[in-house]
Write an enzyme that holds these catalytic residues in place. Structure first.
Site, PDB file in Angstrom:
ATOM      1  N   LYS A  81       0.927  -1.229   0.016  1.00 36.43           N
ATOM      2  CA  LYS A  81      -0.063   0.036  -0.014  1.00 36.43           C
ATOM      3  C   LYS A  81       0.731   1.289  -0.154  1.00 36.43           C
ATOM      4  O   LYS A  81       0.529   2.318  -0.244  1.00 36.43           O
ATOM      5  CB  LYS A  81      -0.905   0.083   1.095  1.00 36.43           C
ATOM      6  CG  LYS A  81      -0.476   0.010   2.478  1.00 36.43           C
ATOM      7  CD  LYS A  81      -1.368  -0.058   3.612  1.00 36.43           C
ATOM      8  CE  LYS A  81      -0.926  -0.265   4.931  1.00 36.43           C
ATOM      9  NZ  LYS A  81      -0.456   1.442   5.443  1.00 36.43           N
ATOM     10  N   ASP A  82       2.194   1.110   0.331  1.00 34.13           N
ATOM     11  CA  ASP A  82       3.118   2.368   0.222  1.00 34.13           C
ATOM     12  C   ASP A  82       3.751   2.468  -1.185  1.00 34.13           C
ATOM     13  O   ASP A  82       4.441   3.455  -1.341  1.00 34.13           O
ATOM     14  CB  ASP A  82       4.132   2.133   1.261  1.00 34.13           C
ATOM     15  CG  ASP A  82       3.707   2.310   2.644  1.00 34.13           C
ATOM     16  OD1 ASP A  82       2.645   3.082   2.795  1.00 34.13           O
ATOM     17  OD2 ASP A  82       4.358   1.601   3.696  1.00 34.13           O
ATOM     18  N   ARG A 129      -8.617   7.645   3.083  1.00 34.53           N
ATOM     19  CA  ARG A 129      -9.929   6.591   2.715  1.00 34.53           C
ATOM     20  C   ARG A 129     -10.530   6.271   4.085  1.00 34.53           C
ATOM     21  O   ARG A 129     -11.885   6.168   3.982  1.00 34.53           O
ATOM     22  CB  ARG A 129      -8.908   5.481   2.116  1.00 34.53           C
ATOM     23  CG  ARG A 129      -9.685   4.377   2.074  1.00 34.53           C
ATOM     24  CD  ARG A 129      -9.010   3.089   1.539  1.00 34.53           C
ATOM     25  NE  ARG A 129      -7.915   2.870   2.677  1.00 34.53           N
ATOM     26  CZ  ARG A 129      -8.088   2.096   3.705  1.00 34.53           C
ATOM     27  NH1 ARG A 129      -9.250   1.621   3.782  1.00 34.53           N
ATOM     28  NH2 ARG A 129      -7.093   2.000   4.644  1.00 34.53           N
ATOM     29  N   ARG A 130      -9.657   5.914   5.051  1.00 40.69           N
ATOM     30  CA  ARG A 130     -10.372   5.532   6.487  1.00 40.69           C
ATOM     31  C   ARG A 130     -11.474   6.798   6.798  1.00 40.69           C
ATOM     32  O   ARG A 130     -12.355   6.466   7.464  1.00 40.69           O
ATOM     33  CB  ARG A 130      -9.306   5.282   7.368  1.00 40.69           C
ATOM     34  CG  ARG A 130      -8.577   3.990   7.071  1.00 40.69           C
ATOM     35  CD  ARG A 130      -7.440   3.719   7.987  1.00 40.69           C
ATOM     36  NE  ARG A 130      -6.506   2.355   7.864  1.00 40.69           N
ATOM     37  CZ  ARG A 130      -5.372   2.325   8.092  1.00 40.69           C
ATOM     38  NH1 ARG A 130      -4.714   3.166   8.418  1.00 40.69           N
ATOM     39  NH2 ARG A 130      -4.857   1.206   7.717  1.00 40.69           N
ATOM     40  N   ARG A 147       0.067  10.547  13.216  1.00 41.04           N
ATOM     41  CA  ARG A 147       1.072   9.780  12.511  1.00 41.04           C
ATOM     42  C   ARG A 147       1.847   9.184  13.396  1.00 41.04           C
ATOM     43  O   ARG A 147       1.699   9.036  14.623  1.00 41.04           O
ATOM     44  CB  ARG A 147       2.040  10.987  11.640  1.00 41.04           C
ATOM     45  CG  ARG A 147       1.416  11.713  10.599  1.00 41.04           C
ATOM     46  CD  ARG A 147       1.431  10.842   9.277  1.00 41.04           C
ATOM     47  NE  ARG A 147       2.903  10.085   9.049  1.00 41.04           N
ATOM     48  CZ  ARG A 147       3.921  10.782   8.523  1.00 41.04           C
ATOM     49  NH1 ARG A 147       3.887  11.959   8.115  1.00 41.04           N
ATOM     50  NH2 ARG A 147       5.090   9.835   8.342  1.00 41.04           N
ATOM     51  N   ARG A 153       1.194   5.272  17.751  1.00 41.49           N
ATOM     52  CA  ARG A 153      -0.132   5.496  17.733  1.00 41.49           C
ATOM     53  C   ARG A 153      -1.010   4.931  18.613  1.00 41.49           C
ATOM     54  O   ARG A 153      -1.901   5.603  19.328  1.00 41.49           O
ATOM     55  CB  ARG A 153      -0.892   4.992  16.030  1.00 41.49           C
ATOM     56  CG  ARG A 153      -0.163   5.592  15.068  1.00 41.49           C
ATOM     57  CD  ARG A 153      -0.670   5.331  13.654  1.00 41.49           C
ATOM     58  NE  ARG A 153       0.082   5.808  12.560  1.00 41.49           N
ATOM     59  CZ  ARG A 153      -0.218   5.634  11.441  1.00 41.49           C
ATOM     60  NH1 ARG A 153      -1.592   5.637  11.039  1.00 41.49           N
ATOM     61  NH2 ARG A 153       0.531   5.929  10.369  1.00 41.49           N
ATOM     62  N   CYS A 241      -2.747   8.534  -2.088  1.00 40.21           N
ATOM     63  CA  CYS A 241      -3.194   8.850  -0.724  1.00 40.21           C
ATOM     64  C   CYS A 241      -3.417  10.315  -0.498  1.00 40.21           C
ATOM     65  O   CYS A 241      -4.070  10.810   0.480  1.00 40.21           O
ATOM     66  CB  CYS A 241      -2.192   8.586   0.300  1.00 40.21           C
ATOM     67  SG  CYS A 241      -0.694   9.712   0.379  1.00 40.21           S
TER      68      CYS A 241
END
Length: 305
Positions: A81-82, A129-130, A147, A153, A241
């Site tokens: 995904k990166d 997206r989330r 971040r 987190r 993103c």
């Protein structure tokens, strides 16, 4: 026998993933010596700004790709995904090990769940997206960006003004923390995952046949088929993103089913299309064309202004 130099970001998750790949290659029969070379990317250095405002996904791979092009490393392990849809011409994704759980998870304070979180709950995420899909389901939520690595987190959930945070389940699994953290896995129908979420992308030089042959020991065709559909979709819509975009494919025999999503940042507009085909590339393009034709192009244009 050739010593293989493996590039990795310095984060705990990246190093864990890279060590896992090396361990699995050895179990599969690779006799080479492997050495990990840590590389600090721009994305690792900038931790106080939302990713979509400083350059997006390429921030986590550019320095690593440059090392590969210069011969400083032989391959690199990324979270798919990166990885941007476009790669340097000399490089390619030569191996995708079997995918792990692609779903997002909600981690709440005080035993809350998605259904029981109070009105106006503050949800931490760095993903547009989330955030968009959360707001579509619960417009009363307040989305605040967060971040840092997974551990950071989780600590912020305890010490800062968040009622819940969103993470990828794959990260928890790879860190071995699924028993340490109470989480609620969100169904992919409710929260469409990021393109490639749960997939490791091993990138190498196209002209390095020896490394390609070694990496094929771990390659999983089913994972590659699903990821190809998702990445074709992402490339066709020119996604990143910077915009709330999701894509998730599953494979059943010869059939690939792909759900694509484009949403506005505030979650008030959510477009979703699901299609099935035996041709994963045609499928990714078809889902993209359908979404763009239904208004996705206008949403993307408004977000990219």
């Amino acid at each position: 026998m050739r010593k293989i130099i493996v590039g990795s970001r310095r984060s705990q998750l990246a190093m864990t993933q890279t060590k896992w790949v090396i361990e699995q290659l050895k179990k599969a029969g690779a006799k080479n010596e492997f050495e990990i070379k840590e590389i600090v990317t721009k994305g690792d250095q900038i931790v106080d700004v939302q990713l979509s405002k400083v350059g997006g996904k390429g921030l986590f791979v550019k320095e690593i790709q440059q090392q590969m092009l210069e011969g400083g490393i032989d391959f690199a392990v990324h979270s798919m995904k990166d990885v941007p849809a476009e790669l340097p011409e000399e490089l390619y994704i030569s191996c995708m090990p079997k995918r792990v759980d692609a779903r997002d998870v909600l981690i709440c304070e005080n035993g809350y769940t998605f259904e029981t979180l109070p009105q106006g709950a503050v949800i931490g995420t760095s993903s547009l997206r989330r955030g968009a899909q959360m707001l579509a389901a619960r417009p009363d939520f307040e989305i605040q960006w967060i971040r840092g690595n997974i551990d950071t987190r989780l600590k912020k959930l305890e010490t800062e003004n968040f009622n819940a945070i969103l993470l990828a389940k794959a990260g928890l699994e790879r860190m071995g923390w699924t028993d340490r953290v109470d989480f609620e896995a969100l169904d992919a129908d409710m929260m469409v995952p990021a393109v490639g979420q749960g997939v490791l992308a091993i990138e190498s030089r196209k002209d390095d046949a020896e490394v390609t042959a070694i990496l094929q020991l771990l390659h999983d065709d089913v994972t590659a088929k699903a990821a190809t559909a998702e990445r074709t979709f992402l490339k066709a819509i020119e996604g990143s993103c910077h915009v709330p975009v999701g894509g998730y494919a599953t494979v059943d025999g010869y059939d690939v089913t792909l759900t694509g999503l484009i949403a506005s940042v505030d979650g008030k507009e959510v477009l979703r299309v699901t299609k099935t085909s035996t041709d994963e590339i045609a499928l990714g393009q078809d889902v993209a064309d359908d979404l763009l034709g239904r208004g996705g192009r206008e949403i993307l244009a408004s977000v990219n202004v």
